[in-house]
Design an enzyme around this catalytic site. Structure first.
Site, PDB file in Angstrom:
ATOM      1  N   ARG A  64       2.114 -12.162  -0.602  1.00 12.67           N
ATOM      2  CA  ARG A  64       0.797 -12.512  -0.046  1.00 12.67           C
ATOM      3  C   ARG A  64       0.199 -13.724  -0.748  1.00 12.67           C
ATOM      4  O   ARG A  64       0.551 -14.046  -1.878  1.00 12.67           O
ATOM      5  CB  ARG A  64      -0.172 -11.339  -0.233  1.00 12.67           C
ATOM      6  CG  ARG A  64       0.281 -10.035   0.446  1.00 12.67           C
ATOM      7  CD  ARG A  64      -0.534  -9.725   1.653  1.00 12.67           C
ATOM      8  NE  ARG A  64       0.024  -8.650   2.470  1.00 12.67           N
ATOM      9  CZ  ARG A  64      -0.503  -8.280   3.628  1.00 12.67           C
ATOM     10  NH1 ARG A  64      -1.588  -8.869   4.100  1.00 12.67           N
ATOM     11  NH2 ARG A  64       0.043  -7.313   4.334  1.00 12.67           N
ATOM     12  N   LYS A 101      -9.559  -2.547   1.712  1.00 13.84           N
ATOM     13  CA  LYS A 101      -9.279  -1.396   2.550  1.00 13.84           C
ATOM     14  C   LYS A 101     -10.051  -0.150   2.093  1.00 13.84           C
ATOM     15  O   LYS A 101     -10.518   0.647   2.904  1.00 13.84           O
ATOM     16  CB  LYS A 101      -7.769  -1.119   2.597  1.00 13.84           C
ATOM     17  CG  LYS A 101      -6.980  -2.254   3.257  1.00 13.84           C
ATOM     18  CD  LYS A 101      -7.463  -2.516   4.631  1.00 13.84           C
ATOM     19  CE  LYS A 101      -7.022  -3.757   5.341  1.00 13.84           C
ATOM     20  NZ  LYS A 101      -5.677  -4.210   5.387  1.00 13.84           N
ATOM     21  N   HIS A 142     -10.539  -2.449  11.486  1.00 13.20           N
ATOM     22  CA  HIS A 142      -9.444  -3.298  11.001  1.00 13.20           C
ATOM     23  C   HIS A 142      -9.216  -4.413  12.020  1.00 13.20           C
ATOM     24  O   HIS A 142      -8.225  -4.426  12.743  1.00 13.20           O
ATOM     25  CB  HIS A 142      -8.189  -2.426  10.842  1.00 13.20           C
ATOM     26  CG  HIS A 142      -7.063  -3.070  10.086  1.00 13.20           C
ATOM     27  ND1 HIS A 142      -5.764  -2.611  10.188  1.00 13.20           N
ATOM     28  CD2 HIS A 142      -7.024  -4.101   9.211  1.00 13.20           C
ATOM     29  CE1 HIS A 142      -4.975  -3.347   9.408  1.00 13.20           C
ATOM     30  NE2 HIS A 142      -5.706  -4.255   8.817  1.00 13.20           N
ATOM     31  N   ARG A 195       0.841  -1.190   0.000  1.00 13.99           N
ATOM     32  CA  ARG A 195       0.000   0.000   0.000  1.00 13.99           C
ATOM     33  C   ARG A 195       0.880   1.245   0.000  1.00 13.99           C
ATOM     34  O   ARG A 195       1.992   1.229   0.499  1.00 13.99           O
ATOM     35  CB  ARG A 195      -0.903   0.014   1.233  1.00 13.99           C
ATOM     36  CG  ARG A 195      -2.047  -0.988   1.174  1.00 13.99           C
ATOM     37  CD  ARG A 195      -2.950  -0.894   2.390  1.00 13.99           C
ATOM     38  NE  ARG A 195      -2.268  -1.331   3.592  1.00 13.99           N
ATOM     39  CZ  ARG A 195      -1.733  -0.549   4.498  1.00 13.99           C
ATOM     40  NH1 ARG A 195      -1.828   0.767   4.379  1.00 13.99           N
ATOM     41  NH2 ARG A 195      -1.116  -1.035   5.548  1.00 13.99           N
ATOM     42  N   TYR A 225      -1.277  -3.638  -7.140  1.00 17.71           N
ATOM     43  CA  TYR A 225      -1.013  -4.378  -5.907  1.00 17.71           C
ATOM     44  C   TYR A 225      -2.222  -4.414  -4.953  1.00 17.71           C
ATOM     45  O   TYR A 225      -2.815  -3.367  -4.662  1.00 17.71           O
ATOM     46  CB  TYR A 225       0.203  -3.786  -5.148  1.00 17.71           C
ATOM     47  CG  TYR A 225       0.283  -4.413  -3.792  1.00 17.71           C
ATOM     48  CD1 TYR A 225       0.795  -5.688  -3.643  1.00 17.71           C
ATOM     49  CD2 TYR A 225      -0.291  -3.795  -2.671  1.00 17.71           C
ATOM     50  CE1 TYR A 225       0.760  -6.328  -2.429  1.00 17.71           C
ATOM     51  CE2 TYR A 225      -0.332  -4.431  -1.447  1.00 17.71           C
ATOM     52  CZ  TYR A 225       0.201  -5.699  -1.335  1.00 17.71           C
ATOM     53  OH  TYR A 225       0.143  -6.337  -0.141  1.00 17.71           O
ATOM     54  N   ASP A 237      -9.279  -9.835   9.003  1.00 17.13           N
ATOM     55  CA  ASP A 237      -8.758  -8.495   8.706  1.00 17.13           C
ATOM     56  C   ASP A 237      -9.756  -7.365   8.959  1.00 17.13           C
ATOM     57  O   ASP A 237      -9.361  -6.281   9.349  1.00 17.13           O
ATOM     58  CB  ASP A 237      -8.291  -8.439   7.241  1.00 17.13           C
ATOM     59  CG  ASP A 237      -7.349  -7.280   6.950  1.00 17.13           C
ATOM     60  OD1 ASP A 237      -6.368  -7.113   7.692  1.00 17.13           O
ATOM     61  OD2 ASP A 237      -7.606  -6.526   5.984  1.00 17.13           O
ATOM     62  N   SER A 240      -1.250  -3.530  10.342  1.00 15.90           N
ATOM     63  CA  SER A 240      -0.900  -4.438   9.262  1.00 15.90           C
ATOM     64  C   SER A 240       0.349  -5.246   9.620  1.00 15.90           C
ATOM     65  O   SER A 240       1.311  -4.704  10.165  1.00 15.90           O
ATOM     66  CB  SER A 240      -0.634  -3.633   7.991  1.00 15.90           C
ATOM     67  OG  SER A 240      -1.788  -2.890   7.676  1.00 15.90           O
ATOM     68  N   ALA A 241       0.291  -6.540   9.303  1.00 14.58           N
ATOM     69  CA  ALA A 241       1.404  -7.467   9.546  1.00 14.58           C
ATOM     70  C   ALA A 241       1.794  -7.535  11.026  1.00 14.58           C
ATOM     71  O   ALA A 241       2.972  -7.661  11.366  1.00 14.58           O
ATOM     72  CB  ALA A 241       2.609  -7.133   8.660  1.00 14.58           C
ATOM     73  N   CYS A 242       0.819  -7.446  11.902  1.00 15.10           N
ATOM     74  CA  CYS A 242       1.072  -7.576  13.341  1.00 15.10           C
ATOM     75  C   CYS A 242       0.334  -8.764  13.959  1.00 15.10           C
ATOM     76  O   CYS A 242       0.211  -8.852  15.177  1.00 15.10           O
ATOM     77  CB  CYS A 242       0.711  -6.293  14.071  1.00 15.10           C
ATOM     78  SG  CYS A 242       1.857  -4.955  13.708  1.00 15.10           S
TER      79      CYS A 242
END
Ligand code: GTP
Ligand code: SPV
Ligand code: MN
Length: 591
Positions: free
Chosen positions: A375, A206, A226, A69, A197, A277, A248-250
Site C-alpha cells: 500500500r 476501518k 465503505h 486485515r 499493519y 474508501d 476491498s481491492a475492487c
C-alpha cells in the site's frame, strides 16, 4: 494539551496498564513530524527514499506474518451476542477487556506512548467526529498524520465532551496468535494488539470510521459506509456526486480518481475526488443525502497502480508518502507489479530479501517483489483531482449510490434498481471474489452486503433495516441505486470490459438516468441500459461484446437467487420482511 476529564482519566488508566518509559503528545506540527521521521529511520521502522525523486517519502516493511486485515481475529464486543449478529465474531466485553489488558499489560515498557488527537472529517465540521489513539509505533503516528486530521485544535473542539472514540494500539510482539482487533461500540472503544499493519492499527479508518461509526449512525440516524465519493462534472459545469461501495481491492480508489477517455475530456467532462474508501452520510436541511469523506489521505493498493490505470493516484504518491511492503529499488525508489514493465534489477523484495527478476512468474504471487496487498499512504492534498469540497465540512449531495464487486459471470456491466427498497435488496445480496486485502483465500465468491461484511459494527439484519428507514426518510429525494461489475471475464478468463477510465462511459449513463435523460430495458433484476446508450466512441469493442456483458442470464440468476436465499437464512427474524419480499419478486421475475 487538554483538560478534558474523560480523556485524562483514560490516559492515566492506560499509562498504569502499559507502563511506557515516555509519553509524547502528537500535535500535527511539521517540526514534530520531521523529528518523528528521523526517529523512525533511526529505529529501522522506515527507510528514507531518494529525496530528489520522492521528497518526504519513506518505505516500511511489516512483519511477513502481518500484511493484511485479519477478519477472523476481529471482534464486535456488545453486551448481548445477538447485537453483533451472525456476520461478526463476538465476545463478552468484560471477558475481552480482561484478555486484551492481560496481553497489553506492560507492553510499552522501554517504549514511548504516543497520544494522537484526531478528527475524522474537517475539524469542527458538524459531520466530523473525534478520536484519540494511543500507540507505541512511530509508523502508526506518521500514517495517522497523513490519514486523519491531527492537531491541537482537536482538543479545543472536543472541550469537555465525552463524545470521542478511545483507541488503544500496542504492537506487543506482533504475535499472530495473540492478535486481536476488538471493538466495544457501547463504550466507544477500540483495542488492537499484536499487529502493525494498516487497517488493523490506523484505528481512525476501518475500526472507527466504519465499525464504530456504523453503530453510531444506526443509533443517531446517519450512515457510515465503505464508499468512495466522486463528483462528475459535465460540459455545462454541473457536478453530480456519486457514492460507490465495492469490497476491498475492487476498484474504489481507481474509480474515485478516474480520468475520462480523451473524447469526453475534450467535451469538458471531469471527475473530482472527494473520497476513495469511506463516506459518512446524513440527511441535509433540504432533505437530500449529504456525504463527507472522514479521511485525510489515501491508504491505497499499490500493485496495478500506474500512469495509465490511475495517473492521479500515482501522482499523489510522489511526495510525503509512506510505502508499505513494496519493492525497494537499487536507486532508492520503489516498485510494484504493474507499475511498469521494467522489472528492477538489484531490488529488495517486500520481505527484505534480494529479488531476482528472472524468477518472477506473474501467476505465482510468492515470486512478487511487492506484496499483493502492499500500500501507499498518501496525503489527499497531493491528488491532482481533489475536489474543492474535500475540505469543506458541509458534505456533497449524493445523486447516485453504486454497488459493485468482482463477478466473473452473473452481474451485468451496470443495472439500476427499480427503487430504493429494491436497491437495498441488491446491496444486501452483493457478492464478490475475495482479494489480498484480508488474510485468507483469494478469488472465492462470498456475499459481502454493501461491501460492509468485515466492517458493520452491529447486527446486519438491523443494518438492512436502517438502510430501509433512511430510504423512507429520504422519500423522493433519495439517491438512485445502481450496481456495476467491471470484472466479467471471457472463456479465457480475460476481463471483457476495459475498465479504469472507460468506466466513465457507465457513469455517464448513471447520471443520465438520475436526470431522467436515458432510456433502459426492464429485466428480472432491474433496469439495464439499451446497448446504444453506452457510448463506445474510440473503444475497440463491438456491439455484440457489449450486449454480452449487459445480458441477464436467467439460469445463472436462478442459481444466484437460490444462493441469496441461503445467505438470508443467517439473519433469521431480523431480516426485514421487505427484503424477503424482494427476493420473492426476483424469483417470480425469473419465472
Ligand atoms: P481498498 O483500498 O482495499 O478498499 O481497495 P479499492 O476498492 O480502493 O481498490 P483499488 O481501486 O485500489 O483497486 C484494486 C485493484 O483492482 C487494483 O489492482 C486495480 O488495478 C484493480 N482495478 C481497479 N479498477 C479496475 C477496473 O475498472 N478494471 C479492472 N480490470 N481492474 C481494476
Ligand atoms: C480495505 O481493506 O478495505 C482497505 C485497506 O481499505 S485497510 O485499511 O487495511 O482496511
Ligand atoms: Mn477499503
Amino acid at each position: 494539551m487538554t483538560k478534558n476529564p474523560t480523556v485524562l482519566k483514560w490516559l492515566e488508566e492506560m499509562k498504569a496498564l502499559l507502563t511506557p518509559d515516555n509519553v509524547v503528545w502528537v500535535d500535527g506540527t511539521d517540526e514534530q513530524r520531521e523529528e518523528l521521521r528521523r526517529l523512525a529511520c533511526e529505529l529501522g521502522e522506515l527507510e528514507k527514499l531518494d529525496q530528489d525523486k520522492l521528497p518526504g517519502c519513506y518505505l516500511h516493511r511489516t512483519n511477513p506474518n502481518d500484511v493484511a486485515r485479519v477478519e477472523d481475529r476481529t471482534f464486535i464486543c456488545t453486551s448481548k451476542q445477538e447485537d453483533a449478529g451472525p456476520t461478526n465474531n463476538w465476545c463478552d466485553p468484560q471477558e475481552m477487556y480482561k484478555k486484551l489488558y492481560d496481553i497489553a499489560r506492560g507492553s510499552y515498557k522501554g517504549r514511548t506512548m504516543y497520544i494522537i488527537p484526531y478528527s475524522m472529517g474537517p475539524i469542527g465540521s458538524p459531520l466530523a467526529k473525534i478520536g484519540v489513539e494511543i500507540t507505541d509505533s512511530v509508523y502508526v503516528v506518521l500514517n495517522m498524520l497523513i490519514m486523519t486530521r491531527v492537531s491541537n485544535q482537536v482538543w479545543d473542539v472536543l472541550g469537555d465532551s465525552d463524545d470521542w472514540v478511545r483507541g488503544l494500539h500496542s504492537r506487543c510482539e506482533v504475535n499472530p496468535e495473540k492478535r486481536y482487533i476488538c471493538h466495544f461500540p457501547e463504550d466507544n472503544t477500540i483495542i488492537s494488539v499484536n499487529s502493525g499493519y494498516g487497517g488493523n492499527v490506523l484505528l481512525g479508518k476501518k475500526c472507527f470510521a466504519l465499525r464504530i461509526a456504523s453503530y453510531q449512525g444506526w443509533k443517531e440516524g446517519w450512515m457510515a459506509e465503505h464508499m468512495l465519493i466522486l463528483g462528475l462534472e459535465n460540459p455545462k459545469g454541473e457536478v453530480h456526486y456519486i457514492a460507490a461501495a465495492f469490497p476491498s481491492a475492487c476498484g474504489k480508489t481507481n474509480l474515485a480518481m478516474l480520468i475520462p477517455p480523451e473524447y469526453l475530456r475534450k467535451k469538458g467532462y471531469k471527475v473530482w475526488t472527494v473520497g476513495d474508501d469511506i463516506a459518512w452520510m446524513r440527511i441535509g436541511e433540504d432533505g437530500r443525502l449529504y456525504a463527507i469523506n472522514p479521511e485525510n489521505g489515501f491508504f491505497g493498493v499499490a500493485p496495478g497502480t500506474n500512469a495509465h490505470s490511475n495517473f492521479n493516484a500515482l501522482e499523489s504518491t510522489k511526495k510525503n508518502t509512506i510505502f508499505t511492503n513494496v519493492a525497494h529499488c537499487a536507486d532508492n525508489t520503489v516498485w510494484w507489479e504493474g507499475l511498469n514493465k521494467d522489472l528492477p534489477e538489484g531490488a529488495i523484495d517486500w520481505r527484505g530479501n534480494p529479488w531476482d527478476p528472472a524468477k518472477f512468474n506473474k501467476a505465482d504471487k510468492s515470486t512478487c517483489a511487492a506484496h499483493p496487498n502492499s500500500r501507499f499512504t498518501a496525503p489527499a492534498e497531493n491528488c491532482p483531482c481533489i475536489s474543492d469540497e474535500f475540505n469543506k465540512g458541509a458534505g456533497v449531495p449524493i445523486s447516485a449510490i453504486v454497488f459493485g464487486g468482482r463477478r466473473a459471470k452473473c452481474a451485468p456491466l451496470v443495472y439500476q434498481s427499480r427503487d430504493w427498497e429494491n436497491g437495498v435488496f441488491i446491496g444486501s445480496a452483493m457478492a464478490s471474489e475475495t482479494t489480498a486485502a484480508a488474510a485468507g483465500a483469494v478469488g472465492v465468491v462470498r456475499r459481502d452486503p454493501m461491501a460492509m461484511l468485515p466492517f458493520c459494527g452491529y447486527h446486519m439484519g438491523d443494518y438492512f433495516r436502517h438502510w430501509l428507514e433512511m430510504g423512507k426518510k429520504l422519500g423522493d429525494k433519495a439517491p438512485k441505486i445502481f450496481n456495476v461489475n467491471w470484472f466479467r471475464t471471457d472463456d479465457e478468463g480475460n476481463f471483457v470490459w476495459p475498465g479504469f477510465g472507460d468506466n466513465m462511459r457507465v457513469l455517464n449513463w448513471i447520471v443520465a438516468r438520475c436526470e431522467g435523460e436515458a432510456d433502459a430495458t426492464e429485466t428480472a433484476i432491474g433496469y439495464v441500459p439499451k446497448p446504444e446508450d453506452i457510448d463506445l466512441t474510440d473503444l475497440d469493442m463491438d456491439m455484440d461484446t457489449l450486449k454480452d456483458i449487459l445480458t441477464v442470464d436467467k439460469d445463472v440468476w436462478a442459481k444466484e437467487a437460490a444462493e441469496i436465499e441461503e445467505h438470508y437464512k443467517k439473519f433469521g427474524d431480523r431480516l426485514p420482511a421487505e427484503l424477503r419480499a424482494q427476493l420473492d419478486t426476483l424469483k417470480k421475475n425469473l419465472g
